[in-house]
Design an enzyme around this catalytic site. Structure first.
Site, PDB file in Angstrom:
ATOM      1  CG  ASN A  46      -6.896  -0.214   1.988  1.00  0.00           C
ATOM      2  OD1 ASN A  46      -5.960   0.276   1.034  1.00  0.00           O
ATOM      3  ND2 ASN A  46      -6.179  -1.022   3.175  1.00  0.00           N
ATOM      4  CB  CYS A  97      -0.969  -0.121   1.337  1.00  0.00           C
ATOM      5  SG  CYS A  97      -2.019  -1.331   1.204  1.00  0.00           S
ATOM      6  CG  HIS A 146      -2.843   3.542   2.956  1.00  0.00           C
ATOM      7  ND1 HIS A 146      -3.598   3.289   1.982  1.00  0.00           N
ATOM      8  CD2 HIS A 146      -2.641   2.225   3.613  1.00  0.00           C
ATOM      9  CE1 HIS A 146      -3.943   2.130   1.812  1.00  0.00           C
ATOM     10  NE2 HIS A 146      -3.478   1.468   2.762  1.00  0.00           N
TER      11      HIS A 146
HETATM   12  O1  UT7 Z   1      -3.495  -1.147   3.886  1.00  0.00           O
HETATM   13  C1  UT7 Z   1      -3.501  -2.204   4.922  1.00  0.00           C
HETATM   14  C2  UT7 Z   1      -4.533  -3.221   5.289  1.00  0.00           C
HETATM   15  N1  UT7 Z   1      -4.862  -3.502   6.481  1.00  0.00           N
HETATM   16  C3  UT7 Z   1      -5.312  -2.600   7.379  1.00  0.00           C
HETATM   17  O2  UT7 Z   1      -5.290  -1.358   7.587  1.00  0.00           O
HETATM   18  C4  UT7 Z   1      -5.943  -3.403   8.788  1.00  0.00           C
HETATM   19  C5  UT7 Z   1      -5.801  -2.529  10.015  1.00  0.00           C
HETATM   20  N2  UT7 Z   1      -6.862  -3.094  10.948  1.00  0.00           N
HETATM   21  C6  UT7 Z   1      -7.981  -2.687  11.164  1.00  0.00           C
HETATM   22  O3  UT7 Z   1      -8.394  -1.805  10.430  1.00  0.00           O
HETATM   23  C7  UT7 Z   1      -8.814  -3.239  12.037  1.00  0.00           C
HETATM   24  O4  UT7 Z   1      -8.285  -4.060  12.839  1.00  0.00           O
HETATM   25  C8  UT7 Z   1     -10.005  -4.068  11.451  1.00  0.00           C
HETATM   26  C9  UT7 Z   1     -11.009  -3.042  11.023  1.00  0.00           C
HETATM   27  C10 UT7 Z   1      -9.661  -5.089  10.320  1.00  0.00           C
HETATM   28  C11 UT7 Z   1     -10.713  -4.810  12.660  1.00  0.00           C
HETATM   29  O5  UT7 Z   1     -11.228  -4.048  13.585  1.00  0.00           O
HETATM   30  P1  UT7 Z   1     -10.706  -4.471  15.019  1.00  0.00           P
HETATM   31  O6  UT7 Z   1     -11.559  -3.467  15.838  1.00  0.00           O
HETATM   32  O7  UT7 Z   1      -9.470  -4.583  15.228  1.00  0.00           O
HETATM   33  O8  UT7 Z   1     -11.511  -5.879  15.278  1.00  0.00           O
HETATM   34  P2  UT7 Z   1     -11.108  -7.361  15.761  1.00  0.00           P
HETATM   35  O9  UT7 Z   1     -10.328  -7.728  14.623  1.00  0.00           O
HETATM   36  O10 UT7 Z   1     -10.418  -7.391  17.030  1.00  0.00           O
HETATM   37  O11 UT7 Z   1     -12.567  -7.937  15.788  1.00  0.00           O
HETATM   38  C12 UT7 Z   1     -13.328  -7.699  16.624  1.00  0.00           C
HETATM   39  C13 UT7 Z   1     -14.626  -8.649  16.366  1.00  0.00           C
HETATM   40  C14 UT7 Z   1     -14.395 -10.057  16.289  1.00  0.00           C
HETATM   41  O12 UT7 Z   1     -15.546 -10.942  16.911  1.00  0.00           O
HETATM   42  P3  UT7 Z   1     -15.210 -11.452  18.315  1.00  0.00           P
HETATM   43  O13 UT7 Z   1     -14.149 -12.459  18.186  1.00  0.00           O
HETATM   44  O14 UT7 Z   1     -14.866 -10.255  19.130  1.00  0.00           O
HETATM   45  O15 UT7 Z   1     -16.690 -12.068  18.484  1.00  0.00           O
HETATM   46  C15 UT7 Z   1     -14.564 -10.294  14.734  1.00  0.00           C
HETATM   47  O16 UT7 Z   1     -14.928 -11.779  14.585  1.00  0.00           O
HETATM   48  O17 UT7 Z   1     -15.177  -7.996  15.133  1.00  0.00           O
HETATM   49  C16 UT7 Z   1     -15.646  -9.460  14.391  1.00  0.00           C
HETATM   50  N3  UT7 Z   1     -15.588  -8.975  13.126  1.00  0.00           N
HETATM   51  C17 UT7 Z   1     -16.537  -8.572  12.196  1.00  0.00           C
HETATM   52  N4  UT7 Z   1     -17.967  -8.540  12.848  1.00  0.00           N
HETATM   53  C18 UT7 Z   1     -18.768  -8.073  11.780  1.00  0.00           C
HETATM   54  C19 UT7 Z   1     -14.424  -9.017  12.265  1.00  0.00           C
HETATM   55  N5  UT7 Z   1     -14.917  -8.441  10.751  1.00  0.00           N
HETATM   56  C20 UT7 Z   1     -16.174  -8.248  10.762  1.00  0.00           C
HETATM   57  C21 UT7 Z   1     -17.115  -7.710  10.037  1.00  0.00           C
HETATM   58  N6  UT7 Z   1     -18.429  -7.673  10.510  1.00  0.00           N
HETATM   59  N7  UT7 Z   1     -16.871  -7.178   8.943  1.00  0.00           N
END
Ligand code: UT7
Length: 320
Positions: free
Chosen positions: A272, A108, A242
């Protein structure tokens, strides 16, 4: 080095969060609050090659240059359906250019990496004008059964023409090995001799860890550039970051203690778009007049690797 032309191109297909909630266990509420994304554009009946060409043509046109004036084409791309030839080679002939070209995979951060390479080329070689194209289809790296990744990305392309002149003041690039936090493994052919099983895998991402690394590394890059140039956040008019997650942008903004207006975003509309994201934002803001002559601009990006790239520049207005 300065930017004298910009362009961007997005797929026609608009996909809302509600559309994703139709086949994934997710919701508009979750995606909006965790990322800021409301819609994204996804390639449907077009190809990435077509988007790349459109963005490149728009950048060339706004620069006022002819295809034969371009001395080099650098194309930032993580992956597309052609492994070879490079995306740059494919776009080159359709643009009417006949200069050298290569693809660069800086994840990215690839656009800012490309700008750094272009700056070095313009300083060290007998070249005047370089076209940079950043074209990405990250939607095709993800499993569309994985709600944790596929909701985050959108497809798009951006381009810019850079030339000799006053504009870019400083760059900071970093690289580190954190393969496990984000990777995508595509298919290779087998030989009768290979003994290492390497299963292909759609994008694997430890979102929380990427988030942490991104905030830490971008703050480090921005602080380093400011300090090296005897500046503070207050001396920068716009931070074009970004567009990966609104909360990442917000953490960087809070660290710098600068107002929201200095951190424009379009992640709400496009998600993104990997290395294309900063160029799409720049093109839109330059065409709308939001990017103004003489403004001091900071670019900062991060991506799989883990790699980061930031740049400090003074903007010169472009006539469209
Ligand atoms: O260019 C680089 C690309 N990548 C990035 O920039 C990613 C950077 N990271 C992020 O943007 C965030 O970490 C995310 C948006 C990917 C995730 O947000 P988070 O607040 O870190 O959530 P998490 O991964 O800790 O997940 C929290 C919960 C989980 O459920 P449980 O285990 O608490 O029951 C996930 O399974 O949210 C769940 N979850 C979702 N729920 C609904 C994960 N994706 C989704 C979804 N919809 N799309």
């Amino acid at each position: 080095m300065k930017i004298i032309g910009t362009g961007s191109a997005l797929p026609e297909k608009v996909v809302t969060n509600d559309m994703l909630a139709g086949f994934l266990d997710t919701s508009d509420e979750w995606i909006t609050t965790r990322t800021g994304i409301r819609t994204r554009r996804l390639l449907s009946h077009e190809t990435l090659r077509e988007l790349a060409l459109k963005a490149a043509q728009a950048a060339l046109q706004s620069s006022g240059l002819r295809p034969e004036d371009i001395d080099y084409l650098i194309c930032s791309n993580v992956a597309n359906s052609y492994v070879s030839p490079s995306l740059g080679s494919i776009v080159l002939g359709q643009l009417g250019c006949s200069c050298p070209t290569f693809d660069m995979n800086g994840a990215c951060a690839g656009l800012v990496y490309s700008l750094d390479v272009a700056d070095a080329f313009l300083k060290s070689r007998d070249m005047k004008n370089i076209l940079i194209v950043a074209a990405e289809q990250p939607s095709r790296f993800c499993s569309w059964h994985d709600r944790a990744t596929c909701v985050l990305f959108g497809d798009g392309a951006s381009a810019m023409v850079v030339t000799q002149g006053e504009g870019f003041k400083d760059f900071r690039l970093t690289g580190d090995t954190h393969t496990e936090v984000m990777y995508y493994k595509r298919q290779m052919e087998r030989t009768p001799y290979d003994r290492v099983e390497e299963p292909t895998e759609p994008l694997v991402m430890n979102g929380r860890e990427v988030f942490r690394l991104a905030v830490e590394a971008c703050i480090n890059d921005v602080d380093t550039l400011l300090e090296r140039n005897g500046m503070t956040g207050a001396d920068v008019d716009l931070f074009l970051l970004h567009q990966a997650n609104m909360r990442i942008i917000e953490c960087i903004r809070e660290h710098l203690g600068q107002p929201k207006e200095k951190f424009p975003t379009n992640i709400q509309k496009y998600g993104n778009t990997s290395s294309a994201s900063i160029g799409i934002l720049m093109d839109e803001m330059s065409r709308s007049g939001e990017l103004k002559d003489g403004q001091t601009v900071m670019l900062s990006a991060f991506g799989g690797g883990f790699v980061t790239a930031a740049a400090l520049l003074k903007w010169s207005a472009i006539q469209y």
